[in-house]
Write a protein that holds these residues in place. Structure first.
Motif: not given
Length: 210
Positions: A49-64
């Protein structure tokens, strides 16, 4: 007048031929197998939904675990260049099972793993904290071939299925063949995945040449 009455008719009765043609058409429609492309059996997320964007998820780079595929089908895996995907599934598996900084729940998960999977835990602080945090990211280019994308995607999935299968003492092919048709198969599927979600992120492809 007598000659006209004896002349034979040259018309062919086509009524029965039309019936035969119609029956043949029905026969071929019923018996012919029409090939259909199945595509990738993945469940896509719902449209945002463009009016309800998903929340930002803070994920450490080492977990990607980053996998980039360029327009020439060459790979950049964790900043390391590769011209083929050999051994990629084993690298993904080691990343998932690194257990670099496990929390209490992840420690219990580790203790319940078979020794063969425990042996893969390198506990590298620069790699993933635990399977619940690990994400495999695949990013392509618009020039990347579909075959190479599928090859890499399948290897990432294979890494997870290898782990799931080993947890329930099955081969990978046997685990992937589970259809969940009865409670026993559902139980095996759930026990294999428990605490280790399949987290594969497919990023929007870059433009050709970028």
């Amino acid at each position: 007048m007598a000659r006209k009455k004896n002349r034979m008719s040259t018309e062919v009765n086509a009524g029965s031929m039309a019936d035969i043609a119609f029956l043949l058409l029905i026969f071929f429609l019923v018996t012919t197998t029409i090939a259909s492309d199945k595509g990738i059996l993945n469940i896509l997320p719902p449209k945002l939904d463009p009016n309800n964007p998903p929340p930002e998820i803070d994920l450490n780079a080492r977990n990607i675990f980053n996998i980039l595929i360029n327009a020439n089908d060459q790979l950049l895996v964790e900043d390391e260049f590769r011209d083929n995907s050999e051994g990629l599934d084993e690298d993904v598996k080691a990343f998932i099972l690194n257990f670099g900084a496990p929390n209490e729940e992840a420690t219990a998960l580790y203790n319940g793993l078979p020794s063969s999977l425990k042996a893969l835990a390198k506990r590298d602080p620069e790699s993933s904290d635990h399977p619940g945090e690990a994400v495999v990211s695949i990013k392509t280019n618009r020039g990347t071939s579909y075959e190479k994308y599928l090859e890499v995607f399948d290897l990432a999935k294979k890494a997870y299925f290898d782990i799931y299968a080993e947890r329930v003492n099955l081969t990978t092919d046997e685990y992937r063949a589970l259809s969940g048709k009865d409670d026993a198969e559902v139980s095996l599927q759930d026990r294999g995945k428990e605490g280790i979600p399949m987290a594969i992120s497919i990023a929007e492809p870059d433009k050709i040449g970028s």
